[in-house]
Design an enzyme around this catalytic site. Structure first.
Site, PDB file in Angstrom:
ATOM      1  N   THR A  99      38.287  36.962  30.158  1.00 43.22           N
ATOM      2  CA  THR A  99      39.175  37.394  29.079  1.00 43.22           C
ATOM      3  C   THR A  99      40.620  37.556  29.565  1.00 43.22           C
ATOM      4  O   THR A  99      40.900  37.574  30.759  1.00 43.22           O
ATOM      5  CB  THR A  99      38.696  38.730  28.486  1.00 43.22           C
ATOM      6  OG1 THR A  99      38.795  39.743  29.477  1.00 43.22           O
ATOM      7  CG2 THR A  99      37.270  38.626  27.981  1.00 43.22           C
ATOM      8  N   ASP A 100      41.513  37.681  28.585  1.00 43.96           N
ATOM      9  CA  ASP A 100      42.901  38.000  28.897  1.00 43.96           C
ATOM     10  C   ASP A 100      43.128  39.487  28.643  1.00 43.96           C
ATOM     11  O   ASP A 100      42.175  40.229  28.387  1.00 43.96           O
ATOM     12  CB  ASP A 100      43.864  37.114  28.096  1.00 43.96           C
ATOM     13  CG  ASP A 100      43.704  37.265  26.586  1.00 43.96           C
ATOM     14  OD1 ASP A 100      43.112  38.270  26.123  1.00 43.96           O
ATOM     15  OD2 ASP A 100      44.167  36.373  25.859  1.00 43.96           O
ATOM     16  N   PHE A 101      44.338  39.928  28.684  1.00 47.45           N
ATOM     17  CA  PHE A 101      44.640  41.358  28.546  1.00 47.45           C
ATOM     18  C   PHE A 101      44.219  41.936  27.199  1.00 47.45           C
ATOM     19  O   PHE A 101      44.052  43.137  27.054  1.00 47.45           O
ATOM     20  CB  PHE A 101      46.137  41.618  28.781  1.00 47.45           C
ATOM     21  CG  PHE A 101      47.010  41.024  27.711  1.00 47.45           C
ATOM     22  CD1 PHE A 101      47.377  41.768  26.602  1.00 47.45           C
ATOM     23  CD2 PHE A 101      47.455  39.710  27.804  1.00 47.45           C
ATOM     24  CE1 PHE A 101      48.167  41.219  25.613  1.00 47.45           C
ATOM     25  CE2 PHE A 101      48.243  39.153  26.813  1.00 47.45           C
ATOM     26  CZ  PHE A 101      48.601  39.917  25.710  1.00 47.45           C
ATOM     27  N   SER A 102      44.001  41.067  26.195  1.00 51.30           N
ATOM     28  CA  SER A 102      43.632  41.551  24.858  1.00 51.30           C
ATOM     29  C   SER A 102      42.128  41.739  24.687  1.00 51.30           C
ATOM     30  O   SER A 102      41.685  42.237  23.652  1.00 51.30           O
ATOM     31  CB  SER A 102      44.143  40.571  23.801  1.00 51.30           C
ATOM     32  OG  SER A 102      43.403  39.359  23.863  1.00 51.30           O
ATOM     33  N   LEU A 161      40.099  39.182  24.551  1.00 51.61           N
ATOM     34  CA  LEU A 161      39.602  37.919  24.001  1.00 51.61           C
ATOM     35  C   LEU A 161      39.420  36.912  25.137  1.00 51.61           C
ATOM     36  O   LEU A 161      40.107  36.983  26.161  1.00 51.61           O
ATOM     37  CB  LEU A 161      40.586  37.350  22.977  1.00 51.61           C
ATOM     38  CG  LEU A 161      40.886  38.236  21.764  1.00 51.61           C
ATOM     39  CD1 LEU A 161      41.944  37.587  20.880  1.00 51.61           C
ATOM     40  CD2 LEU A 161      39.622  38.527  20.983  1.00 51.61           C
TER      41      LEU A 161
END
Length: 132
Positions: free
Chosen positions: A15-18, A20
């Site tokens: 995932t990324d920082f969000s 997602l």
């Protein structure tokens, strides 16, 4: 051809920082799907490459439609099927699903190479991928 399916869980590293799934992580999921399709058909890519002619596959083109994002801890299904066989390439249709919901679709053309140059798919390999 009936699609081959594998199950993948989304980890934090995907995932990324969000929270997602990062877009490049889907490429890894698709690669696993293509590899497991070949493995389930009895094709050992290491043996193909190490064997007589040194055949290997390289992605030549990929068209992707991201429809709905996946999230950390999701359990995904990667579906892969042979869409078309050509002289020295294979076109694969792939989807990633969460349950019945399609998250993304991809059409992937892989080229068969020997020594970095296009090579015809061996007849035995072609027959396996055609489901014969």
């Amino acid at each position: 051809m009936t699609p081959h399916r594998i199950t993948i869980r989304v980890y934090y590293e995907d995932t990324d920082f969000s929270g997602l799934v990062y877009h490049a992580s889907y490429l890894r999921f698709l690669e696993r799907g293509r590899t497991e399709l070949l493995r389930a058909a009895g094709i050992d890519q290491s043996a193909l490459h190490a064997g007589g002619e040194g055949l290997f596959f390289a992605v030549r083109r990929m068209t992707i439609d991201w429809l709905v994002p996946a999230r950390m801890d999701d359990v995904l299904t990667v579906e892969t099927r042979t869409a078309e066989l050509r002289g020295a390439s294979i076109i694969l249709a792939q989807r990633i699903l969460r349950g019945e919901q399609v998250l993304m679709t991809a059409e992937v053309r892989v080229a068969a190479l020997i020594g970095g140059r296009p090579a015809r798919l061996p007849d035995g390999l072609r027959a396996i991928l055609e489901g014969r």
